[in-house]
Design a protein around this motif. Structure first.
Motif, mmCIF file in Angstrom:
data_model
loop_
_atom_site.group_PDB
_atom_site.id
_atom_site.type_symbol
_atom_site.label_atom_id
_atom_site.label_comp_id
_atom_site.label_asym_id
_atom_site.label_seq_id
_atom_site.Cartn_x
_atom_site.Cartn_y
_atom_site.Cartn_z
ATOM 1 N N ALA A 53 0.849 -1.193 0.000
ATOM 2 C CA ALA A 53 0.000 0.000 0.000
ATOM 3 C C ALA A 53 0.880 1.236 0.000
ATOM 4 N N LEU A 54 0.376 2.298 -0.577
ATOM 5 C CA LEU A 54 1.055 3.589 -0.570
ATOM 6 C C LEU A 54 0.149 4.625 0.080
ATOM 7 N N ILE A 55 0.706 5.390 1.022
ATOM 8 C CA ILE A 55 -0.017 6.523 1.573
ATOM 9 C C ILE A 55 0.804 7.794 1.316
ATOM 10 N N LYS A 56 0.105 8.905 1.237
ATOM 11 C CA LYS A 56 0.756 10.199 1.082
ATOM 12 C C LYS A 56 0.092 11.179 2.023
ATOM 13 N N ASP A 57 0.899 11.836 2.840
ATOM 14 C CA ASP A 57 0.383 12.813 3.803
ATOM 15 C C ASP A 57 -0.724 12.204 4.660
ATOM 16 N N GLY A 58 -0.578 10.931 5.015
ATOM 17 C CA GLY A 58 -1.523 10.289 5.917
ATOM 18 C C GLY A 58 -2.783 9.789 5.270
ATOM 19 N N ARG A 59 -2.872 9.846 3.940
ATOM 20 C CA ARG A 59 -4.063 9.372 3.230
ATOM 21 C C ARG A 59 -3.695 8.203 2.317
ATOM 22 N N VAL A 60 -4.609 7.240 2.231
ATOM 23 C CA VAL A 60 -4.351 6.046 1.435
ATOM 24 C C VAL A 60 -4.563 6.367 -0.043
ATOM 25 N N GLU A 88 -3.896 0.740 13.938
ATOM 26 C CA GLU A 88 -3.838 2.009 13.204
ATOM 27 C C GLU A 88 -4.732 1.965 11.967
ATOM 28 N N TYR A 89 -4.820 0.808 11.329
ATOM 29 C CA TYR A 89 -5.721 0.667 10.184
ATOM 30 C C TYR A 89 -7.162 0.925 10.603
ATOM 31 N N SER A 90 -7.583 0.283 11.685
ATOM 32 C CA SER A 90 -8.961 0.442 12.150
ATOM 33 C C SER A 90 -9.244 1.880 12.575
ATOM 34 N N LEU A 91 -8.319 2.467 13.288
ATOM 35 C CA LEU A 91 -8.504 3.830 13.795
ATOM 36 C C LEU A 91 -8.612 4.838 12.657
ATOM 37 N N HIS A 92 -7.953 4.567 11.548
ATOM 38 C CA HIS A 92 -7.918 5.496 10.421
ATOM 39 C C HIS A 92 -9.308 5.761 9.844
ATOM 40 N N TYR A 93 -10.201 4.785 9.980
ATOM 41 C CA TYR A 93 -11.547 4.923 9.412
ATOM 42 C C TYR A 93 -12.588 5.223 10.494
ATOM 43 N N SER A 94 -12.150 5.902 11.531
ATOM 44 C CA SER A 94 -13.037 6.319 12.614
ATOM 45 C C SER A 94 -12.961 7.835 12.757
ATOM 46 N N PRO A 95 -13.859 8.429 13.540
ATOM 47 C CA PRO A 95 -13.820 9.890 13.738
ATOM 48 C C PRO A 95 -12.683 10.374 14.634
ATOM 49 N N LEU A 96 -11.798 9.458 15.065
ATOM 50 C CA LEU A 96 -10.695 9.796 15.982
ATOM 51 C C LEU A 96 -11.220 10.384 17.279
ATOM 52 N N LEU A 99 -23.082 -1.053 21.004
ATOM 53 C CA LEU A 99 -21.803 -0.415 20.694
ATOM 54 C C LEU A 99 -21.882 0.398 19.412
ATOM 55 N N ASN A 100 -21.056 1.412 19.348
ATOM 56 C CA ASN A 100 -20.718 2.054 18.085
ATOM 57 C C ASN A 100 -19.466 1.337 17.582
ATOM 58 N N LEU A 101 -19.645 0.452 16.611
ATOM 59 C CA LEU A 101 -18.552 -0.403 16.151
ATOM 60 C C LEU A 101 -18.005 0.141 14.837
ATOM 61 N N ASN A 102 -16.761 0.637 14.869
ATOM 62 C CA ASN A 102 -16.116 1.190 13.675
ATOM 63 C C ASN A 102 -15.239 0.127 13.025
ATOM 64 N N MET A 103 -15.517 -0.152 11.740
ATOM 65 C CA MET A 103 -14.753 -1.176 11.029
ATOM 66 C C MET A 103 -14.597 -0.771 9.572
ATOM 67 N N ASN A 104 -13.559 -1.322 8.923
ATOM 68 C CA ASN A 104 -13.425 -1.206 7.478
ATOM 69 C C ASN A 104 -13.122 -2.585 6.909
ATOM 70 N N GLY A 105 -13.261 -2.738 5.592
ATOM 71 C CA GLY A 105 -13.333 -4.048 4.971
ATOM 72 C C GLY A 105 -12.096 -4.914 5.046
ATOM 73 N N SER A 106 -10.903 -4.351 4.981
ATOM 74 C CA SER A 106 -9.680 -5.159 4.934
ATOM 75 C C SER A 106 -9.094 -5.338 6.325
ATOM 76 N N GLU A 146 -10.117 9.029 7.380
ATOM 77 C CA GLU A 146 -10.792 9.008 6.085
ATOM 78 C C GLU A 146 -12.096 8.232 6.197
ATOM 79 N N LYS A 147 -12.999 8.491 5.264
ATOM 80 C CA LYS A 147 -14.252 7.752 5.226
ATOM 81 C C LYS A 147 -13.986 6.301 4.840
ATOM 82 N N ILE A 148 -14.892 5.430 5.264
ATOM 83 C CA ILE A 148 -14.759 4.015 4.946
ATOM 84 C C ILE A 148 -14.685 3.830 3.441
#
Length: 571
Positions: A19-26, A113-121, A332-339, A364-366
């Protein structure tokens, strides 16, 4: 010249990826299996010329950069930075004189960190649950260390982490809980698996599911089949066997030894066990005990850090039945993304390194469509020599044609936009069919996918009407929720227990797929389609137009919609 903020992430275990990210974005990510056409392909040092270079090059070409422009390369154990530096350094990369720094990241921290990235922090518990991650004795040699907050740990010998939980206060991520157990010795002399290797298990929840997949289906990687088989069984039949428990101090016990010693008839051949009550009852037992253990685990974690928000990742998080059970039982408010399995650690490792270097997290958004979009030129090249009818259509005509075909009971291959990164087809590399057809599940299993009769199919529905057809509050954009089906008009996607693994679709997430659902709705009144991955049994999902054509022909699909082109089976 400003310092580059490109970071490459590499996950090298099963489900390997880059994977490549730039400035914290995938920016881009791809699984190795999609390019080499072998499911769950790992990256090993003797395969670098064929595999690692392939996925790394894919990402670099997409971004239009050279490897020399990277600020860092993030590696996620068990592929450590020393080996990665040596192996990648052996390659003659264009324009490269000095390799970027390699930074190694603990496996569970990458998941977190992957999971947290797709949450409202916002303040939350971050839970990781899988088979096995980093060895405890490797931690002093990793470049990034986890911060700890009075962490409760249960470590046995040279154990590998299998459950980790972190407290996130909106800024800092701190470990509060860890399970890391040794390998289970019982059963090591059992019959060889289908690859001729003796199975090896860690005492972990993820490996319990691998054991159950091996026991029921002859392949430790078929946990998804176990989840599909479980509703056919009675979880009480084998409740006396135990398997999972957690005490008031948070110590988790996974009693694989008891299961292995008392059950001696694994389905090593991998034969279709449709209708076999024994295996169905075992699957039901493992599913129910997993549901209950996860509830008790989160309850315990809430005594360590009070939060009703949980960011959840790791291979066990693919169990969408347990996810919904956990969500409902604890509200619960369960925050998840697909991978959430190991491929996602390529993204997570890069994000961990970005945060380490900058102190910044950018949510970022899911989204799980991080692969390439292929041009019409590439599509036309893949069609050269094909003897069937080929038509070019503008978008409105294409949507009308596809919706009409689906409403008439045809099976459609759908190849649009950027490819999905994770294990679910989300409407970009999909096989689509009419969910209203009571015969469609059997048609797909027998004629198209060539898989077991008990396995269910998933529905895709426009988000604003999802609650009319499914007992669903909120969205389910990456198929990680199994909920009851409310409508009796969707037999092809309704499992034996009346449930379905739902994907909700809105126009912002996937405009062309949303518009297809709307077009189908205008013809039938039902904004729901059966959506399954564009592959044959045992194969990874298609990536390229060439892959799509090959599967289209082999799978006996009626029509293929690829970009702006419609490919018919006959002239």
């Amino acid at each position: 010249m400003a310092e580059s903020n490109w970071i490459l992430g590499i996950a090298a275990s099963h489900n390997s990826a880059a994977a490549l990210i730039k400035d914290g974005r995938v920016i881009v990510a791809v699984q190795t299996e999609r390019l080499v056409r072998r499911k769950r392909q790992s990256l090993s040092l003797d395969q670098l010329s064929a595999h690692a270079i392939n996925v790394i090059g894919y990402c670099l070409r997409y971004a239009g950069i050279d490897i020399s422009e990277l600020r860092a390369i993030a590696t996620c154990t068990p592929w450590d930075a020393v080996h990665a530096r040596f192996a990648i350094g052996e390659v003659e990369w264009p324009g490269l004189f000095t390799l970027p720094p390699f930074i190694s990241v603990p496996h569970h921290l990458a998941h977190a960190e992957y999971s947290l990235h797709y949450s409202p922090l916002e303040p939350s518990i971050v839970l990781v649950c899988d088979g096995a991650g980093s060895f405890e004795h490797h931690r002093p040699y990793l470049d990034i260390r986890e911060k700890e907050r009075d962490a409760v740990k249960y470590i046995r010998g040279r154990g590998k982490e299998s459950v980790s939980a972190y407290a996130f206060d909106g800024t800092e991520l701190e470990l509060i809980y860890r399970i890391a157990y040794d390998e289970v010795q019982a059963g090591r002399t059992a019959s060889d698996d289908h690859n001729g290797r003796q199975p090896r298990w860690m005492s972990s929840l993820g490996h319990l599911w691998e054991w159950c997949a091996y026991y029921c289906h002859g392949d430790r990687h078929e946990a998804g089949k176990v989840m599909g088989l479980a509703p056919y069984g009675d979880p009480k039949t084998y409740s006396h066997l135990g398997a999972l428990s957690i005490d008031c101090h948070g110590e988790m016990r996974v009693d694989l030894e008891k299961l292995i010693s008392r059950l001696s008839s694994p389905n090593i051949s991998g034969a279709d066990i449709t209708g076999n009550a024994h295996y169905a009852d075992i699957a039901a037992h493992v599913q129910q005990t997993t549901n209950d253990l996860l509830v008790e685990l989160v309850r315990y974690l809430q005594t360590r850090y009070r939060s009703d928000t949980v960011c959840y990742s790791g291979g066990v998080a693919l169990n969408s039945v347990a996810n919904e059970y956990l969500r409902k039982r604890l509200d619960l408010n369960l925050n998840m993304n697909g991978s959430c399995e190991d491929n996602g650690t390529a993204i997570g490792a890069a994000l961990a390194v970005h945060h380490s270097l900058t102190g910044v997290r950018i949510p970022e958004k899911i989204n799980d469509c991080y692969g390439r979009e292929y041009s019409e030129v590439e599509i036309q090249e893949a069609l050269q020599g094909y003897q069937g009818k080929i038509e070019r259509m503008d978008r409105p005509e294409l949507l009308r044609c596809a919706a009409k075909a689906l409403a008439e009971g045809l099976v459609v291959g759908w190849f649009q936009g950027r490819s999905e990164f994770g294990p679910r087809a989300l409407g970009n590399r999909s096989i689509l069919a009419d969910a209203r057809d009571p015969k469609m599940q059997d048609i797909l299993n027998r004629r198209i996918k060539h898989r077991e009769a008990f396995r269910p199919y998933a529905p895709a529905v426009i988000e604003e009407r999802a609650s009319e057809f499914f007992e669903l509050e909120g969205a389910s954009p990456v198929m990680l929720r199994v909920v009851p089906v409310l409508a009796d008009t969707l037999p092809a996607v309704t499992h034996v227990d009346g449930s379905a693994r739902v994907q909700t679709v809105n126009r912002e997430q996937n405009a062309i797929f949303y518009d297809l659902l709307k077009e189908f709705e205008s013809l039938t009144g039902i904004p729901v389609l059966l959506n399954t991955s564009f592959n044959l049994a045992g194969e990874p999902n298609v990536e390229t137009p060439v892959d799509a054509m090959s599967t289209f022909i082999a799978a006996d699909i009626d029509l293929l919609f690829m970009g702006g082109t419609v490919i018919h089976r006959k002239a």
